[in-house]
Design an enzyme around this catalytic site. Structure first.
Site: not given
Length: 268
Positions: A76-80, A189, A201-202, A218
């Site tokens: 789903k959604i995440t931030w970097h 993801g 990965f992050a 997520c």
């Protein structure tokens, strides 16, 4: 598994724009599929950006219209952004690909990395990534509040429509450590195309985790996010973590013996 090649694309003032890294992933993916290069891991930092995997719901995105890049990975959604070490392993795996086994190998390398810095992390059933476990809810309810945050009752357990983005810092994902809740320190993801993996990965090293408060990270409403620096109570830099991550990825991925996913066939 073949020998692993690492490419350090850019960090700090040389952080790599997401679209540039995505284009490079596709180029490397095509070369790996054609056996022109060995398995390759791209390592980098991004400038601040929100990305949404295929399963992201509309109600998990920023409420203020902040731009989000929709991508072709799972999750789903995440931030970097700054302070987060991002890795994109591009590997050729036997078909049919065992995606879960690939995710577990990435988790294992990151769990070992955290352990080397003195932080115990683990997996959480049904939730990908690497986690710092919190207290059981009953124990958390009985302890004194920390840092001015107070949860007399947790509406997230009763109200499926509860939105932490609208309800103040006591519910913010970035404050999960103060609440002693489960919190994710590394998100995973991936996508597999033509038997070759993409995305990855992050690992939160020392980012400003308040960036996560604008989204439902997520898609998980009852947990939060962590970082190595916060959990260890000291400054930790990407430069410190980078060689450790490389070493554990090399150890886990090069020594793995990936097998095709078992396909059960219906009996006649």
């Amino acid at each position: 598994m073949s020998e692993l090649r690492f490419v350090r694309m850019g960090f700090g003032t040389d952080a790599v724009e997401y679209q540039e890294a995505w284009d490079e992933q596709r180029r490397v993916h095509a070369a790996r599929f054609a056996d022109e290069i060995p398995d390759t891991v791209l390592l980098l930092e991004h400038p601040p950006v929100y990305t949404a995997g295929r399963r992201t719901a509309d109600n998990e995105r920023p409420l203020d219209g902040t731009p989000v890049i929709d991508v072709d990975r799972g999750g789903k959604i995440t931030w970097h952004g700054p302070g987060q070490l991002v890795g994109y392993p591009i590997q050729k795996l036997p078909r049919p690909v065992d995606v879960v086994a690939h995710v577990r190998r990435l988790e294992e390398a990151l769990i070992r990395t955290c352990a080397e810095f003195g932080l115990e992390t683990t997996r959480v059933e049904g939730r990908s990534g690497v986690w710092v476990l919190g207290e059981p809810r009953q124990a958390a309810a009985e302890r004194p509040s920390l840092g001015g945050l107070s949860l007399d009752f947790d509406p997230r357990l009763q109200d499926e429509e509860f939105d932490p983005r609208l309800n103040g810092p006591e519910y913010a994902p970035s404050n999960a450590g103060q609440r002693r809740e489960d919190r994710k320190i590394a998100a995973i993801g991936i996508r597999v195309a033509k038997g070759v993996t993409m995305h990855g990965f992050a690992l939160n090293v020392n980012p400003d985790n308040k960036w996560f408060d604008k989204i439902i990270p997520c898609g998980i409403r009852d947990a939060g996010v962590a970082s190595l620096a916060y959990e260890l109570g000291r400054d930790v830099t990407i430069d410190e973590v980078l060689p450790v991550v490389e070493r554990h990825l090399r150890d886990v991925l090069e020594n793995a013996e990936p097998a095709p996913r078992v396909v059960e066939r219906a009996s006649a």
